[in-house]
Design a protein around this motif. Structure first.
Motif, short mmCIF file in Angstrom:
data_model
loop_
_atom_site.label_atom_id
_atom_site.label_comp_id
_atom_site.label_asym_id
_atom_site.label_seq_id
_atom_site.Cartn_x
_atom_site.Cartn_y
_atom_site.Cartn_z
N SER A 190 1.01 -1.08 0.05
CA SER A 190 -0.03 0.20 -0.12
C SER A 190 0.74 1.39 0.36
CB SER A 190 -1.24 -0.03 1.49
OG SER A 190 -0.08 0.59 2.56
N ASP A 191 0.25 1.94 -0.44
CA ASP A 191 0.61 4.09 -0.36
C ASP A 191 1.84 3.99 0.68
OD1 ASP A 191 -1.09 5.22 -3.12
OD2 ASP A 191 0.44 3.78 -2.97
N ALA A 192 0.88 3.76 2.23
CA ALA A 192 1.18 3.56 3.73
C ALA A 192 2.37 3.15 3.64
CB ALA A 192 0.43 2.76 4.67
N ALA A 193 3.18 2.30 2.82
CA ALA A 193 4.40 1.96 3.56
C ALA A 193 5.51 2.54 3.28
CB ALA A 193 4.61 0.09 2.38
N PRO A 194 6.63 2.35 3.92
CA PRO A 194 7.87 3.42 3.86
C PRO A 194 8.53 3.27 2.53
CG PRO A 194 8.12 1.61 5.54
CD PRO A 194 6.74 1.75 4.78
N VAL A 195 8.50 3.97 1.16
CA VAL A 195 8.98 3.70 0.20
C VAL A 195 9.97 4.81 -0.27
CG1 VAL A 195 7.49 2.06 -0.78
CG2 VAL A 195 7.45 4.66 -1.09
N LYS A 196 10.57 4.40 -1.20
CA LYS A 196 11.88 5.27 -1.99
C LYS A 196 11.66 6.07 -2.87
CE LYS A 196 16.10 4.03 -2.32
NZ LYS A 196 16.93 4.85 -1.22
N SER A 197 11.84 7.68 -2.36
CA SER A 197 10.99 8.30 -3.51
C SER A 197 11.77 8.32 -4.87
CB SER A 197 11.14 9.88 -3.20
OG SER A 197 12.14 10.05 -2.79
N VAL A 198 11.07 8.34 -5.95
CA VAL A 198 11.61 8.60 -7.40
C VAL A 198 12.74 10.13 -7.32
CG1 VAL A 198 11.16 8.71 -9.32
CG2 VAL A 198 9.37 7.81 -8.46
N PRO A 199 13.62 9.36 -7.43
CA PRO A 199 15.11 10.64 -7.77
C PRO A 199 14.68 11.24 -8.75
CG PRO A 199 15.99 8.32 -8.65
CD PRO A 199 14.22 7.58 -8.63
N ALA A 200 14.48 12.70 -8.23
CA ALA A 200 14.31 13.96 -9.26
C ALA A 200 15.12 14.07 -9.96
CB ALA A 200 13.60 15.39 -8.64
N ALA A 201 15.33 14.19 -11.51
CA ALA A 201 15.82 15.04 -12.96
C ALA A 201 17.51 15.28 -11.50
CB ALA A 201 15.78 15.74 -13.20
N GLU A 202 16.79 16.28 -10.74
CA GLU A 202 18.25 17.09 -10.27
C GLU A 202 19.14 15.75 -9.32
OE1 GLU A 202 15.90 18.25 -10.07
OE2 GLU A 202 14.89 19.10 -7.90
N ASP A 203 18.11 14.77 -8.36
CA ASP A 203 19.20 13.73 -7.72
C ASP A 203 20.00 12.73 -8.63
OD1 ASP A 203 17.34 15.00 -5.29
OD2 ASP A 203 15.91 13.31 -6.14
N VAL A 204 18.85 12.51 -9.40
CA VAL A 204 19.73 11.89 -10.07
C VAL A 204 21.16 11.99 -11.01
CG1 VAL A 204 20.10 11.84 -13.05
CG2 VAL A 204 18.00 10.61 -11.94
N SER A 205 21.25 14.00 -11.26
CA SER A 205 22.35 14.40 -11.25
C SER A 205 23.81 14.05 -10.37
CB SER A 205 22.46 16.04 -11.97
OG SER A 205 23.00 16.79 -12.02
N LEU A 206 23.01 15.14 -8.81
CA LEU A 206 23.93 15.34 -7.88
C LEU A 206 24.35 13.65 -7.71
CD1 LEU A 206 22.02 17.24 -5.93
CD2 LEU A 206 23.97 17.48 -6.70
N THR A 207 23.11 12.75 -7.56
CA THR A 207 23.78 11.42 -7.46
C THR A 207 24.78 11.09 -8.68
OG1 THR A 207 21.44 10.39 -6.60
CG2 THR A 207 23.53 8.73 -7.26
N ALA A 208 25.05 11.02 -9.69
CA ALA A 208 25.87 10.76 -10.67
C ALA A 208 27.90 11.18 -9.99
CB ALA A 208 25.35 10.67 -12.52
N VAL A 209 27.32 13.04 -10.01
CA VAL A 209 28.76 13.43 -9.54
C VAL A 209 28.89 13.09 -8.42
CG1 VAL A 209 29.10 15.85 -8.56
CG2 VAL A 209 27.85 15.86 -10.62
N ARG A 210 28.46 12.53 -7.58
CA ARG A 210 29.08 12.57 -6.20
C ARG A 210 29.81 10.45 -6.94
NH1 ARG A 210 27.77 8.51 -2.82
NH2 ARG A 210 25.96 7.52 -3.12
N LEU A 211 28.99 9.53 -7.41
CA LEU A 211 29.47 8.89 -7.30
C LEU A 211 30.61 8.73 -8.67
CD1 LEU A 211 26.83 6.43 -8.70
CD2 LEU A 211 27.67 6.30 -6.74
N MET A 212 31.33 9.44 -9.37
CA MET A 212 31.79 9.78 -10.05
C MET A 212 33.40 10.12 -9.27
SD MET A 212 33.26 10.28 -12.97
CE MET A 212 32.19 10.31 -14.83
N ASP A 213 33.00 11.49 -8.65
CA ASP A 213 33.82 12.18 -7.82
C ASP A 213 34.09 10.38 -6.71
OD1 ASP A 213 33.76 14.09 -8.88
OD2 ASP A 213 32.24 15.65 -7.97
N THR A 214 33.44 10.41 -6.47
CA THR A 214 34.05 8.99 -5.42
C THR A 214 34.61 8.16 -5.93
OG1 THR A 214 32.34 10.09 -3.84
CG2 THR A 214 33.76 8.11 -3.37
N TYR A 215 34.15 7.35 -6.74
CA TYR A 215 34.28 5.55 -7.08
C TYR A 215 34.82 5.65 -8.67
CZ TYR A 215 31.98 4.56 -3.11
OH TYR A 215 31.07 4.94 -1.66
N GLY A 216 34.90 7.11 -8.81
CA GLY A 216 35.02 7.23 -11.04
C GLY A 216 36.39 6.42 -11.09
#
Lengths: 241, 193
Positions: B23-49
């Motif tokens: 159900s919708d009441a369950a604790p779920v992860k939210s969909v990453p917004a476009a800027e989240d995708v970008s921030l995640t990509a930058v973080r991963l790139m700079d940390t593990y690239g």
């Protein structure tokens, strides 16, 4: 060797051009942005009515559940006997202790293929069934064990909420390519796992906390020795062939 | 066989829990917004690239394919949006995915021939390093990936076992055999510690 190898590898680095190129490609990847559409379509009338239906069904199931619980109490410790059956041959998935008697040359875990047991599937008529595990809340106040739900794949995907378990589960199922065989997407409903129909299927069955994937049996729960969080521990039991 | 023990049974309690958690009441992860995708990509790139790039290069031996694998690995991460207990777990996950992408690339038999690293070492007149790299390349894949994670990433054999989904004893064995094989190839010119 240590220093030499570091010195060799230091020649390989992400330069600015490569960095920009990859980040731009990711940003413009349509499939990554497609999740946003799922968010919009996730909350529709059909979904709301289905939730209301579930709530209504819950009352009925609770009443029936009482009968089943009393039955379960009478049936004693079946799960304990199951655990005992496999306890001689247990290994933690995350590189843990190996206690089996096979020599390292005669048994290479990495080389093992996880293929469906066609004969067994024919025997019990479940050859076409696909199931996924869905870790849920601790049952009946027993915080040491997670309840595990296995749901049948009906339309190519199903919702699973525990992404840590998904990650471990997917890595077990699919040693090769996450994006080709099994696709994991985030949606407002949680994680949606899609198994493409033309790939190898895996037979999953469940008994209490034990999940059987093809010929391997897994136990999901809290690990007292390592103090791992619930859901992050996945013990593996080798099944005698 | 264990068919009878592990047969599917309808359990109403589990069914109810399943319904609740869907159900919708369950604790779920939210969909990453476009800027989240970008921030995640930058973080991963700079940390593990660079780590992922080097690991991928150790498989495919050319920069273009290694770059593809790095990109695919980051995309897999963003698609999956896994949750980890700590950074070590996250790094292991990324290396596992990178290894899988690399093996797929090799299996597809569509690997480019250019070995920019070797060319660079030769251009810099670092023949000794070029010699070692050539020797490492001659190792079987199973040995080479263990050698790379051990020497380049300083992973323990337990961590390597987790990344490569092997038993730790198998990793130890492959590490030893890899070293032995390298020693033969290099004629014991270097100290392997």
């Amino acid at each position: 060797m240590d220093n030499k190898y570091h010195e060799i590898m230091s020649h390989i680095d992400v330069n600015d051009e490569m960095r920009e190129r990859i980040l731009n490609n990711i940003q413009s990847d349509a499939s990554l942005n497609s999740n946003k559409k799922a968010k919009v379509t996730g909350f529709n009338k059909a979904r709301i009515s289905s939730i209301l239906g579930i709530v209504a069904a819950a009352g009925i199931v609770l009443a029936v559940g009482g009968v089943f619980l009393s039955k379960a109490a009478l049936s004693g410790s079946k799960s304990a006997s199951t655990e005992k059956k496999y306890e001689d041959n247990v290994e933690m998935v995350t590189g843990g202790v190996v206690s089996d008697s096979q020599s390292e040359d005669s048994y290479d875990f990495a080389a093992e293929t996880i293929a469906p047991d066609a004969n067994a599937a024919e025997e019990d008529g479940t050859a076409d069934d696909r199931y996924f595990l869905c870790p849920g809340a601790a049952l009946a106040g027993d915080t040491d064990k997670l309840s595990v739900t296995v749901t049948k794949i009906q339309y190519g995907n199903k919702v699973i909420f525990d992404s840590v378990s998904i990650q471990e589960f997917v890595s077990i199922l699919n040693e090769y390519d996450l994006s080709e065989d099994v696709d994991a997407q985030v949606s407002p409903d949680g994680m949606v796992i899609t198994v493409f129909q033309d790939r190898v299927s895996h037979r999953l069955t469940i008994d209490g906390d034990h999940i059987k994937i093809d010929d391997m049996v897994y136990l999901i729960g809290y690990d007292h020795d390592t103090q791992n969080d619930m859901g992050s521990t996945l013990s593996k039991y080798f099944v005698s062939h | 066989m264990t068919g009878s023990i592990f047969s599917i049974r309808f359990n109403p309690i589990v069914f109810l829990l399943s319904a609740v958690f869907m159900s919708d009441a369950a604790p779920v992860k939210s969909v990453p917004a476009a800027e989240d995708v970008s921030l995640t990509a930058v973080r991963l790139m700079d940390t593990y690239g660079k780590h992922i790039l080097r690991f991928a290069y150790s498989y495919v031996h050319n920069m273009e394919d290694a770059e593809d694998i790095l990109q695919e690995t980051l995309i897999s991460y963003i698609r999956t949006a896994p949750v980890f207990e700590n950074e070590k777990h996250e790094k292991s996950w990324l290396f596992t995915v990178a290894a899988n992408h690399s093996k797929n690339k090799i299996k597809s038999n569509n690997i480019r021939r250019a070995d920019e690293l070797n060319e660079e070492l030769i251009a810099e007149k670092k023949e000794d390093l070029s010699f070692i790299w050539d020797a490492v390349k001659q190792l079987p894949d199973d040995y080479r990936e263990v050698i790379h994670l051990f020497y380049e990433e300083d992973f323990t054999t337990a961590q390597i076992a987790e990344v490569l989904k092997r038993r730790e004893s198998t990793v130890r064995s492959q590490l030893k055999r890899g070293r032995d094989k390298l020693k033969v190839i290099l004629k014991e010119s270097y100290d392997f510690g």
